[in-house]
Design a protein around this motif. Structure first.
Motif, PDB file in Angstrom:
ATOM      1  N   PHE A  95      36.982  65.982  56.153  1.00  0.00           N
ATOM      2  CA  PHE A  95      36.675  66.145  54.734  1.00  0.00           C
ATOM      3  C   PHE A  95      36.669  67.626  54.352  1.00  0.00           C
ATOM      4  O   PHE A  95      37.196  68.013  53.310  1.00  0.00           O
ATOM      5  N   SER A  96      36.058  68.437  55.186  1.00  0.00           N
ATOM      6  CA  SER A  96      35.976  69.863  54.904  1.00  0.00           C
ATOM      7  C   SER A  96      37.358  70.506  54.849  1.00  0.00           C
ATOM      8  O   SER A  96      37.653  71.302  53.937  1.00  0.00           O
ATOM      9  N   GLN A  97      38.232  70.138  55.777  1.00  0.00           N
ATOM     10  CA  GLN A  97      39.560  70.737  55.843  1.00  0.00           C
ATOM     11  C   GLN A  97      40.470  70.252  54.716  1.00  0.00           C
ATOM     12  O   GLN A  97      41.225  71.037  54.147  1.00  0.00           O
ATOM     13  N   GLN A  98      40.399  68.957  54.394  1.00  0.00           N
ATOM     14  CA  GLN A  98      41.353  68.386  53.450  1.00  0.00           C
ATOM     15  C   GLN A  98      40.889  68.430  52.000  1.00  0.00           C
ATOM     16  O   GLN A  98      41.705  68.438  51.078  1.00  0.00           O
ATOM     17  N   THR A  99      39.585  68.443  51.771  1.00  0.00           N
ATOM     18  CA  THR A  99      39.086  68.405  50.398  1.00  0.00           C
ATOM     19  C   THR A  99      38.180  69.577  50.044  1.00  0.00           C
ATOM     20  O   THR A  99      37.828  69.749  48.875  1.00  0.00           O
ATOM     21  N   GLY A 100      37.777  70.350  51.051  1.00  0.00           N
ATOM     22  CA  GLY A 100      36.903  71.475  50.787  1.00  0.00           C
ATOM     23  C   GLY A 100      35.442  71.110  50.594  1.00  0.00           C
ATOM     24  O   GLY A 100      34.632  71.955  50.199  1.00  0.00           O
ATOM     25  N   LEU A 101      35.060  69.866  50.893  1.00  0.00           N
ATOM     26  CA  LEU A 101      33.674  69.448  50.733  1.00  0.00           C
ATOM     27  C   LEU A 101      32.804  70.045  51.839  1.00  0.00           C
ATOM     28  O   LEU A 101      33.192  70.074  53.004  1.00  0.00           O
ATOM     29  N   ASP A 102      31.620  70.491  51.450  1.00  0.00           N
ATOM     30  CA  ASP A 102      30.659  71.059  52.399  1.00  0.00           C
ATOM     31  C   ASP A 102      29.784  69.938  52.954  1.00  0.00           C
ATOM     32  O   ASP A 102      29.058  69.285  52.192  1.00  0.00           O
ATOM     33  N   PRO A 103      29.819  69.679  54.268  1.00  0.00           N
ATOM     34  CA  PRO A 103      28.999  68.596  54.845  1.00  0.00           C
ATOM     35  C   PRO A 103      27.509  68.772  54.593  1.00  0.00           C
ATOM     36  O   PRO A 103      26.751  67.804  54.642  1.00  0.00           O
ATOM     37  N   GLU A 104      27.076  70.019  54.313  1.00  0.00           N
ATOM     38  CA  GLU A 104      25.670  70.236  54.004  1.00  0.00           C
ATOM     39  C   GLU A 104      25.306  69.673  52.637  1.00  0.00           C
ATOM     40  O   GLU A 104      24.150  69.341  52.382  1.00  0.00           O
ATOM     41  N   GLN A 105      26.290  69.554  51.759  1.00  0.00           N
ATOM     42  CA  GLN A 105      26.045  69.085  50.403  1.00  0.00           C
ATOM     43  C   GLN A 105      26.559  67.663  50.155  1.00  0.00           C
ATOM     44  O   GLN A 105      26.248  67.072  49.125  1.00  0.00           O
ATOM     45  N   TRP A 106      27.330  67.154  51.081  1.00  0.00           N
ATOM     46  CA  TRP A 106      27.909  65.819  50.924  1.00  0.00           C
ATOM     47  C   TRP A 106      27.543  64.952  52.119  1.00  0.00           C
ATOM     48  O   TRP A 106      27.696  65.370  53.264  1.00  0.00           O
ATOM     49  N   GLN A 107      27.093  63.749  51.841  1.00  0.00           N
ATOM     50  CA  GLN A 107      26.773  62.775  52.888  1.00  0.00           C
ATOM     51  C   GLN A 107      28.037  62.002  53.232  1.00  0.00           C
ATOM     52  O   GLN A 107      28.637  61.365  52.363  1.00  0.00           O
ATOM     53  N   VAL A 108      28.427  62.052  54.485  1.00  0.00           N
ATOM     54  CA  VAL A 108      29.645  61.383  54.937  1.00  0.00           C
ATOM     55  C   VAL A 108      29.272  60.181  55.796  1.00  0.00           C
ATOM     56  O   VAL A 108      28.473  60.297  56.724  1.00  0.00           O
ATOM     57  N   ARG A 109      29.855  59.041  55.469  1.00  0.00           N
ATOM     58  CA  ARG A 109      29.630  57.824  56.250  1.00  0.00           C
ATOM     59  C   ARG A 109      30.961  57.174  56.582  1.00  0.00           C
ATOM     60  O   ARG A 109      31.935  57.316  55.843  1.00  0.00           O
ATOM     61  N   LEU A 110      30.978  56.438  57.695  1.00  0.00           N
ATOM     62  CA  LEU A 110      32.192  55.768  58.143  1.00  0.00           C
ATOM     63  C   LEU A 110      32.011  54.263  58.132  1.00  0.00           C
ATOM     64  O   LEU A 110      30.965  53.750  58.520  1.00  0.00           O
ATOM     65  N   ALA A 111      33.057  53.570  57.691  1.00  0.00           N
ATOM     66  CA  ALA A 111      33.059  52.112  57.762  1.00  0.00           C
ATOM     67  C   ALA A 111      33.396  51.690  59.184  1.00  0.00           C
ATOM     68  O   ALA A 111      34.049  52.424  59.941  1.00  0.00           O
ATOM     69  N   ASN A 112      32.931  50.517  59.562  1.00  0.00           N
ATOM     70  CA  ASN A 112      33.302  49.975  60.864  1.00  0.00           C
ATOM     71  C   ASN A 112      34.802  49.719  60.904  1.00  0.00           C
ATOM     72  O   ASN A 112      35.410  49.325  59.903  1.00  0.00           O
ATOM     73  N   GLY A 113      35.390  49.947  62.041  1.00  0.00           N
ATOM     74  CA  GLY A 113      36.823  49.717  62.175  1.00  0.00           C
ATOM     75  C   GLY A 113      37.158  49.112  63.521  1.00  0.00           C
ATOM     76  O   GLY A 113      36.426  49.280  64.500  1.00  0.00           O
ATOM     77  N   ALA A 114      38.276  48.396  63.565  1.00  0.00           N
ATOM     78  CA  ALA A 114      38.721  47.789  64.815  1.00  0.00           C
ATOM     79  C   ALA A 114      39.210  48.867  65.774  1.00  0.00           C
ATOM     80  O   ALA A 114      39.720  49.916  65.359  1.00  0.00           O
ATOM     81  N   PHE A 115      39.054  48.620  67.060  1.00  0.00           N
ATOM     82  CA  PHE A 115      39.484  49.573  68.081  1.00  0.00           C
ATOM     83  C   PHE A 115      40.976  49.857  67.935  1.00  0.00           C
ATOM     84  O   PHE A 115      41.794  48.945  67.801  1.00  0.00           O
ATOM     85  N   GLY A 116      41.317  51.141  67.932  1.00  0.00           N
ATOM     86  CA  GLY A 116      42.712  51.530  67.854  1.00  0.00           C
ATOM     87  C   GLY A 116      43.265  51.643  66.453  1.00  0.00           C
ATOM     88  O   GLY A 116      44.441  51.981  66.282  1.00  0.00           O
ATOM     89  N   HIS A 117      42.438  51.384  65.435  1.00  0.00           N
ATOM     90  CA  HIS A 117      42.904  51.426  64.051  1.00  0.00           C
ATOM     91  C   HIS A 117      42.201  52.536  63.269  1.00  0.00           C
ATOM     92  O   HIS A 117      41.181  53.093  63.698  1.00  0.00           O
ATOM     93  N   GLU A 118      42.750  52.816  62.100  1.00  0.00           N
ATOM     94  CA  GLU A 118      42.176  53.824  61.222  1.00  0.00           C
ATOM     95  C   GLU A 118      40.758  53.433  60.797  1.00  0.00           C
ATOM     96  O   GLU A 118      40.401  52.250  60.814  1.00  0.00           O
ATOM     97  N   ARG A 119      39.974  54.463  60.376  1.00  0.00           N
ATOM     98  CA  ARG A 119      38.628  54.206  59.898  1.00  0.00           C
ATOM     99  C   ARG A 119      38.437  54.884  58.543  1.00  0.00           C
ATOM    100  O   ARG A 119      38.827  56.035  58.345  1.00  0.00           O
ATOM    101  N   LEU A 120      37.822  54.158  57.632  1.00  0.00           N
ATOM    102  CA  LEU A 120      37.585  54.684  56.289  1.00  0.00           C
ATOM    103  C   LEU A 120      36.309  55.517  56.287  1.00  0.00           C
ATOM    104  O   LEU A 120      35.261  55.089  56.781  1.00  0.00           O
ATOM    105  N   ALA A 121      36.390  56.720  55.718  1.00  0.00           N
ATOM    106  CA  ALA A 121      35.234  57.603  55.575  1.00  0.00           C
ATOM    107  C   ALA A 121      34.965  57.836  54.094  1.00  0.00           C
ATOM    108  O   ALA A 121      35.897  57.944  53.286  1.00  0.00           O
ATOM    109  N   VAL A 122      33.681  57.905  53.736  1.00  0.00           N
ATOM    110  CA  VAL A 122      33.270  58.051  52.341  1.00  0.00           C
ATOM    111  C   VAL A 122      32.282  59.206  52.245  1.00  0.00           C
ATOM    112  O   VAL A 122      31.368  59.326  53.073  1.00  0.00           O
ATOM    113  N   ALA A 123      32.442  60.053  51.226  1.00  0.00           N
ATOM    114  CA  ALA A 123      31.544  61.184  51.009  1.00  0.00           C
ATOM    115  C   ALA A 123      30.889  61.065  49.634  1.00  0.00           C
ATOM    116  O   ALA A 123      31.558  60.780  48.643  1.00  0.00           O
TER     117      ALA A 123
END
Length: 241
Positions: A95-123
């Protein structure tokens, strides 16, 4: 309404908030209202109007965060990440690299994902989340769920979707697309849109941004349209910007 306890659903969008409340049993009437303005002030105004149960400490609220209050990224599978903390660090760094969001100011959570597949992250902005929690606590309305609109809608309709499709959520000033391939979510795209712009044009633009083209389209929106799947939430059908 004069009932022991009432459930509430609140949707924060770009223009304000929409609110729906209903006693906790099937067939009860739904109270609906909406308020323009900043999310916190709009919620505060609607909290003053919303019906409460006689045993208000048993009331419950669900908060849905729409555009522009959340950001999404689809993380590629990483073979070297094993623990939850590994994935958390990877999500925050991405998130920090691609959008410039500061992890100190944004709460990042990940959705559950199947092994070997992409995972959705939300800030989500930490200050906004804390202010909303404080507001609901002050009004003695327990906030039991605070969820991104896209993931909440996906969960609601997931079993009705084709294995290969795009789930598109149309709000007043945005289009959110979750791409599904062979039954697994593998790309996400959220983009601002112009009021009154054609859905087909916006879907085409989202496909270009996501570098994807889904063979089937399912649209979730506040009014029936082409490829319409249903409303954002059953109680919010008539309370939209």
């Amino acid at each position: 309404m004069s009932f022991p306890f009432i459930e509430h659903v609140v949707w924060l969008h770009s223009a304000g908030a929409a609110w729906a409340a209903r006693p906790r049993w099937r067939g009860a009437n739904v109270w609906r209202a909406q308020q323009a303005g900043e999310p916190l002030s709009a919620c505060a105004d609607l909290l003053e109007q919303a019906p409460r149960g006689r045993m208000r400490f048993l009331d419950r609220a669900t908060l849905l965060l729409g555009f522009p209050h959340v950001h999404y990224l689809m993380l590629p599978w990483q073979t070297g990440l094993y623990s939850a903390s590994d994935w958390q660090g990877f999500a925050e760094a991405t998130f920090s690299q691609q959008t410039g969001l500061d992890p100190e100011q944004w709460q990042v959570r990940l959705a559950n994902g199947a092994f070997g597949h992409e995972r959705l992250a939300v800030a989500t902005a930490r200050d906004l989340l804390q202010d909303l929690r404080d507001l609901f606590k002050l009004r003695q309305l327990p906030l039991v769920t605070c969820a991104p609109l896209l993931t909440a809608v996906a969960q609601q309709y997931w079993r009705q979707l084709p294995a290969d499709c795009v789930l598109a959520i149309r709000e007043a000033e945005s289009l959110s697309c979750l791409y599904r391939h062979q039954g697994v979510a593998d790309q996400v795209c959220v983009m601002p849109t112009q009021p009154g712009s054609a859905l087909s044009d916006n879907l085409f633009a989202a496909d270009l941004l996501a570098q994807r083209h889904a063979p089937a389209i399912r649209v979730v929106t506040h009014s029936p349209t082409e490829h319409w799947l249903g409303p954002l939430h059953p109680w919010l059908e008539e309370a939209c910007p």
